[in-house]
Write a protein that holds these residues in place. Structure first.
Motif, short mmCIF file in Angstrom:
data_model
loop_
_atom_site.label_atom_id
_atom_site.label_comp_id
_atom_site.label_asym_id
_atom_site.label_seq_id
_atom_site.Cartn_x
_atom_site.Cartn_y
_atom_site.Cartn_z
N GLY A 37 0.81 -1.20 0.00
CA GLY A 37 0.00 0.00 0.00
C GLY A 37 0.84 1.25 0.00
O GLY A 37 1.72 1.40 0.84
N HIS A 38 0.59 2.11 -0.98
CA HIS A 38 1.36 3.35 -1.10
C HIS A 38 0.48 4.47 -1.67
O HIS A 38 -0.60 4.21 -2.20
CB HIS A 38 2.60 3.14 -1.99
CG HIS A 38 2.26 2.69 -3.37
ND1 HIS A 38 2.09 1.35 -3.69
CD2 HIS A 38 2.02 3.37 -4.51
CE1 HIS A 38 1.79 1.24 -4.97
NE2 HIS A 38 1.74 2.46 -5.49
N ILE A 39 0.98 5.68 -1.57
CA ILE A 39 0.28 6.84 -2.13
C ILE A 39 0.33 6.73 -3.65
O ILE A 39 1.40 6.50 -4.22
CB ILE A 39 0.94 8.14 -1.64
CG1 ILE A 39 0.79 8.26 -0.12
CG2 ILE A 39 0.32 9.36 -2.35
CD1 ILE A 39 1.58 9.41 0.48
N PRO A 40 -0.83 6.87 -4.32
CA PRO A 40 -0.83 6.81 -5.79
C PRO A 40 0.17 7.79 -6.39
O PRO A 40 0.24 8.95 -5.99
CB PRO A 40 -2.27 7.18 -6.15
CG PRO A 40 -3.06 6.80 -4.94
CD PRO A 40 -2.16 7.09 -3.78
N GLY A 41 0.98 7.32 -7.33
CA GLY A 41 1.97 8.15 -8.00
C GLY A 41 3.32 8.17 -7.32
O GLY A 41 4.28 8.71 -7.89
N GLY A 91 4.47 9.55 8.35
CA GLY A 91 4.56 8.44 7.41
C GLY A 91 3.24 7.78 7.06
O GLY A 91 2.17 8.27 7.37
N MET A 92 3.36 6.63 6.42
CA MET A 92 2.20 5.90 5.95
C MET A 92 1.35 5.37 7.10
O MET A 92 0.15 5.15 6.92
CB MET A 92 2.62 4.74 5.04
CG MET A 92 3.19 5.19 3.70
SD MET A 92 2.05 6.19 2.70
CE MET A 92 0.76 4.99 2.33
N SER A 93 1.93 5.19 8.26
CA SER A 93 1.14 4.68 9.39
C SER A 93 0.04 5.67 9.81
O SER A 93 -0.95 5.27 10.40
CB SER A 93 2.04 4.37 10.59
OG SER A 93 2.66 5.54 11.08
N ARG A 94 0.21 6.93 9.46
CA ARG A 94 -0.79 7.95 9.79
C ARG A 94 -1.50 8.51 8.56
O ARG A 94 -2.35 9.39 8.69
CB ARG A 94 -0.14 9.09 10.56
CG ARG A 94 0.36 8.63 11.91
CD ARG A 94 0.58 9.79 12.79
NE ARG A 94 0.95 9.32 14.12
CZ ARG A 94 1.51 10.08 15.02
NH1 ARG A 94 1.76 11.33 14.75
NH2 ARG A 94 1.79 9.59 16.19
N TRP A 95 -1.15 8.03 7.39
CA TRP A 95 -1.75 8.52 6.14
C TRP A 95 -3.21 8.06 6.06
O TRP A 95 -3.51 6.89 6.25
CB TRP A 95 -0.97 8.00 4.95
CG TRP A 95 -1.54 8.38 3.63
CD1 TRP A 95 -2.17 7.55 2.74
CD2 TRP A 95 -1.52 9.67 3.02
NE1 TRP A 95 -2.54 8.25 1.63
CE2 TRP A 95 -2.17 9.55 1.77
CE3 TRP A 95 -1.03 10.90 3.42
CZ2 TRP A 95 -2.33 10.63 0.92
CZ3 TRP A 95 -1.21 11.98 2.57
CH2 TRP A 95 -1.84 11.83 1.34
N SER A 96 -4.12 8.99 5.77
CA SER A 96 -5.53 8.64 5.66
C SER A 96 -6.08 8.90 4.26
O SER A 96 -7.27 8.75 4.02
CB SER A 96 -6.35 9.42 6.70
OG SER A 96 -6.23 10.81 6.48
N GLY A 97 -5.21 9.31 3.35
CA GLY A 97 -5.63 9.58 1.98
C GLY A 97 -5.69 8.30 1.14
O GLY A 97 -5.64 7.18 1.66
N ALA A 98 -5.79 8.49 -0.15
CA ALA A 98 -5.89 7.37 -1.09
C ALA A 98 -4.64 6.49 -1.03
O ALA A 98 -3.54 7.00 -0.80
CB ALA A 98 -6.07 7.89 -2.51
N VAL A 99 -4.84 5.20 -1.22
CA VAL A 99 -3.75 4.22 -1.20
C VAL A 99 -3.90 3.31 -2.41
O VAL A 99 -5.00 2.86 -2.72
CB VAL A 99 -3.78 3.37 0.10
CG1 VAL A 99 -2.71 2.29 0.06
CG2 VAL A 99 -3.58 4.27 1.31
N ARG A 100 -2.81 3.05 -3.08
CA ARG A 100 -2.78 2.10 -4.19
C ARG A 100 -2.07 0.85 -3.71
O ARG A 100 -1.13 0.92 -2.95
CB ARG A 100 -2.03 2.70 -5.38
CG ARG A 100 -1.97 1.74 -6.54
CD ARG A 100 -1.83 2.41 -7.85
NE ARG A 100 -3.00 3.28 -8.04
CZ ARG A 100 -3.02 4.32 -8.84
NH1 ARG A 100 -1.96 4.63 -9.53
NH2 ARG A 100 -4.09 5.07 -8.98
N GLY A 101 -2.49 -0.29 -4.18
CA GLY A 101 -1.91 -1.55 -3.72
C GLY A 101 -2.79 -2.15 -2.66
O GLY A 101 -3.99 -1.88 -2.59
N GLY A 102 -2.20 -2.94 -1.79
CA GLY A 102 -2.96 -3.59 -0.72
C GLY A 102 -3.35 -2.62 0.37
O GLY A 102 -3.16 -1.41 0.25
#
Length: 104
Positions: A37-41, A91-102
């Motif tokens: 799971g990552h931020i699109p782009g 970081g990603m542990s607190r990201w609540s926006g769109a996610v690409r992947g799992g």
């Protein structure tokens, strides 16, 4: 005293605004975590390979990892190379926006 011009980190709300401007995001987690799971782009360049990164534009880049520790290290490495890089706090542990992947 810290100066606005020496700012090396941004928070997640600031990153969300940068996404609207098609900013470059580098995710320094290992490939398996990135694929989960990552931020699109976002581009995946693990911390172990960040030293070989070469900038393709004059635009600032935003560096993220799972919690903000590895991205802070990567930001320091990139800044020593003269690249305008910013660590994404939380970081990603607190990201609540769109996610690409799992799912994270």
């Amino acid at each position: 005293m810290f100066s606005f011009f020496n700012k090396t980190s941004i928070d997640l709300s600031e990153l969300q605004q940068k996404l609207d401007m098609k900013s470059e995001i580098i995710d320094v987690r290992e490939k398996s975590k990135f694929q989960a799971g990552h931020i699109p782009g976002a581009k995946n360049i693990p911390l172990s390979k960040i030293g070989s990164y070469s900038l393709k534009s004059e635009q600032p880049i935003y560096v993220i990892c799972q919690s903000g520790l590895r991205s802070r290290q990567a930001t320091k490495i990139l800044r020593k190379k003269g690249i305008q890089a910013f660590n994404v706090k939380g970081g990603m542990s607190r990201w609540s926006g769109a996610v690409r992947g799992g799912k994270l």
